[in-house]
Design an enzyme around this catalytic site. Structure first.
Site, mmCIF file in Angstrom:
data_model
loop_
_atom_site.group_PDB
_atom_site.id
_atom_site.type_symbol
_atom_site.label_atom_id
_atom_site.label_comp_id
_atom_site.label_asym_id
_atom_site.label_seq_id
_atom_site.Cartn_x
_atom_site.Cartn_y
_atom_site.Cartn_z
ATOM 1 C CE LYS A 137 -6.255 8.736 8.252
ATOM 2 N NZ LYS A 137 -6.906 7.665 9.004
ATOM 3 C CG ASP A 180 -9.644 7.657 6.941
ATOM 4 O OD1 ASP A 180 -8.603 7.602 6.252
ATOM 5 O OD2 ASP A 180 -9.643 7.835 8.173
ATOM 6 C CD GLU A 196 -6.650 5.392 2.599
ATOM 7 O OE1 GLU A 196 -7.617 5.500 3.377
ATOM 8 O OE2 GLU A 196 -5.500 5.123 2.993
ATOM 9 C CE LYS A 199 -3.185 2.683 2.977
ATOM 10 N NZ LYS A 199 -4.077 2.689 4.167
ATOM 11 N NE ARG A 248 -11.001 -0.968 3.924
ATOM 12 C CZ ARG A 248 -11.542 -1.150 5.124
ATOM 13 N NH1 ARG A 248 -12.690 -1.802 5.240
ATOM 14 N NH2 ARG A 248 -10.950 -0.697 6.203
ATOM 15 C CG ASP A 292 -1.818 5.264 4.857
ATOM 16 O OD1 ASP A 292 -1.679 4.196 5.470
ATOM 17 O OD2 ASP A 292 -2.907 5.661 4.390
ATOM 18 C CG ASP A 342 -5.355 8.051 4.735
ATOM 19 O OD1 ASP A 342 -6.279 8.696 4.182
ATOM 20 O OD2 ASP A 342 -5.558 7.030 5.427
#
Ligand code: BES
Ligand code: MN
Ligand code: ZN
Length: 485
Positions: free
Chosen positions: A265, A335, A337, A253, A339, A276, A258
């Protein structure tokens, strides 16, 4: 980093500092016994006074020791002799390195005792190489200063060289994570990968936005849409075995920042979200390590690089995406995101013929709630494959813990308007519902998902490693590949 094996008698080694080790039983090994004799028994006196206990990662410095050609003698605790292994060796060597790196040094000599096997020697060298590298990439005055060189008086030259490679690749992963997010954009990450691929002889393929459209990577592209920085999908190939040997895919990933998107967030959760892309950085570091060590295996790395932002064109709650695999996904939280990005990247790996897959992702806060900040969660569709990874992690002393994948969890990701929705019904079991989502995209391939949201980024420093990116599980991946070759 320059680390040389040396056979010079330890009492004659010239250095800014010498590092020796002692277990909690207080018994001096042969190097430390020689050093102790040279300094007139100072070490035994410190042990008797309990100034030295041998406790793991305890560092006691004897300044300007007479009788040695060294500026100081550093005694590092190796902990309990019976519990000693790779992790303890790495942490002891790292703790000494981190303390010594507090000011510039030309030459450090490690004369640790024990008849260590090669893997433990490598881990210790790795610890020294990572321990003196800090996260202070942009401080005018560094807190940690990389050593000019290290002399290593125990272990085989091959074990030492391998430890250097592991340490340098972990430092590479850490640097990519520690770079500020406006610097380490998807394009920049892909450029770093291209540079490394050229240097170390990896095949590389970089898909830009247009290619991602042509490949129908609708889930990844939706996440990327809110950002001014275009996405990339990077494939790295290392063929160390015959071409018809099955390939292992490492999938990462790579969300370079993020923000959460419209499911924004709060500041406290967002402030570390440059981390991230740690999964992607680990995959890149691992591929470089495999190439530098010329392992006889075929390994392919796939990293999905996007930035999750808000803008007038960002993806929205209620949107329905079509993934590359054809499954439609209702977005109920922007959020979640990671996956979505991985859905398409995993599908690319599968369609390009990956026989086995491991993905690494800073996927869920829920995994950190479950296991804390030092343990990675592993989830799988194939127990035997997962057991291999767990065994490798155990050898390396990197903590991982398996979470269940009962079919019931998958009920939660069914959507009323699309095939899937991108969150579960509540926050309970969030690490697993995320994994059940990923499972939809790996087909029948043996796959292990590793959630590194906790251990990949340290908010506070460890005694043996500065805060920031940790490079966790890179050694485990290399161990796993070595066990398969
Ligand atoms: N990148 C985060 C997960 C994360 C949390 C990584 C803490 C590192 C430290 C991920 O994209 C995320 O935001 N996950 C959500 C999922 C939720 C909306 C279902 C989370 O964990 O809150
Ligand atoms: Mn997120
Ligand atoms: Zn994320």
């Amino acid at each position: 980093m320059n680390v040389q094996a040396t056979t010079t008698v330890v009492t004659e080694l010239e250095s800014d500092a010498m590092v020796a080790g002692i277990f909690t039983d207080g018994i001096l090994g042969s190097n430390l016994a020689d050093l102790n004799a040279a300094v007139g028994g100072a070490v035994t006196r410190l042990v008797e006074r309990r100034d030295i206990t041998g406790k793991a990662a305890e560092v006691v410095r004897v300044l300007s020791p007479s009788g040695l050609q060294a500026g100081e003698l550093v005694i590092v605790g190796l902990g309990d002799r019976a519990a000693f292994g790779q992790a303890q060796a790495l942490q002891a060597a790292g703790a000494a390195a981190k303390q010594l790196a507090g000011r510039p040094r030309n030459r450090i000599a490690y004369c640790l005792d024990g008849d260590w096997d090669d893997a433990v020697t490598s881990a210790a060298v790795c610890g020294a190489v990572t321990g003196c590298h800090g996260q202070d990439l942009y401080r005018s005055e560094r807190k940690l200063h990389v050593f000019g060189e290290i002399l290593w008086s125990t272990g085989s030259p091959q074990a030492i060289a391998e430890g250097v490679v592991l340490g340098e690749c972990i430092n590479l992963t850490r640097r990519l994570v520690n770079e500020p997010p406006s610097m380490m954009t998807p394009v920049r990450f892909a450029e770093e990968a291209a540079g490394l691929a050229t240097t170390f002889g990896l095949d590389i393929d970089v898909w830009d936005e247009r290619r991602l459209h042509d490949e129908r990577c609708g889930a990844l592209l939706s996440v990327a849409r809110g950002s001014a920085h275009p996405p990339r999908l990077v494939t790295l190939r290392y063929q160390g075995a015959a071409d018809d040997e099955p390939a292992i895919a490492l999938v990462g990933k790579g969300v370079t920042f993020d923000s959460g998107g419209y499911s924004l967030k709060p500041t406290d959760a967002m402030k570390t979200m440059k981390c991230d892309m740690a999964g992607a950085a680990t995959v890149l570091g691992a591929l470089v390590a495999v190439a530098r060590l010329s392992l006889p295996v075929n390994v392919h790395g796939y990293v999905g690089l996007v930035e999750n932002m808000v803008s007038g064109d960002a993806y929205k709650l209620g949107d329905v995406l079509t993934s590359r695999r054809g499954k439609t996904i209702e977005v109920l939280n922007t959020d979640a995101e990671g996956r979505l990005v991985l859905a398409d990247v995993l599908d690319v790996a599968v369609s390009q013929g990956a026989h086995r897959i491991i993905d690494l992702a800073t996927l869920t806060g829920a995994c950190v709630v479950a296991l804390g900040t030092d343990v990675a969660g592993v989830m799988t569709n194939d127990q035997a494959w997962c057991d291999e990874l767990i065994a490798a992690a155990q050898v390396c002393g990197e903590p991982v813990w398996q979470l269940p994948m009962f079919a019931e969890y998958a009920e939660q990701i069914k959507s009323d308007v699309a095939d899937l929705k991108n969150i579960g019904d509540g926050r309970w079991g969030g690490a697993i519902t995320a994994a059940k989502f990923l499972e939809q995209f790996v087909g029948d391939r043996p796959w292990v998902h590793v959630d590194i949201a906790g251990p990949s980024f340290a908010e506070k420093p460890k005694p043996w490693l500065d805060a920031g990116g940790t490079g966790c599980l890179l050694r485990t991946l290399l161990q796993l590949l070595r066990m398969r070759s």
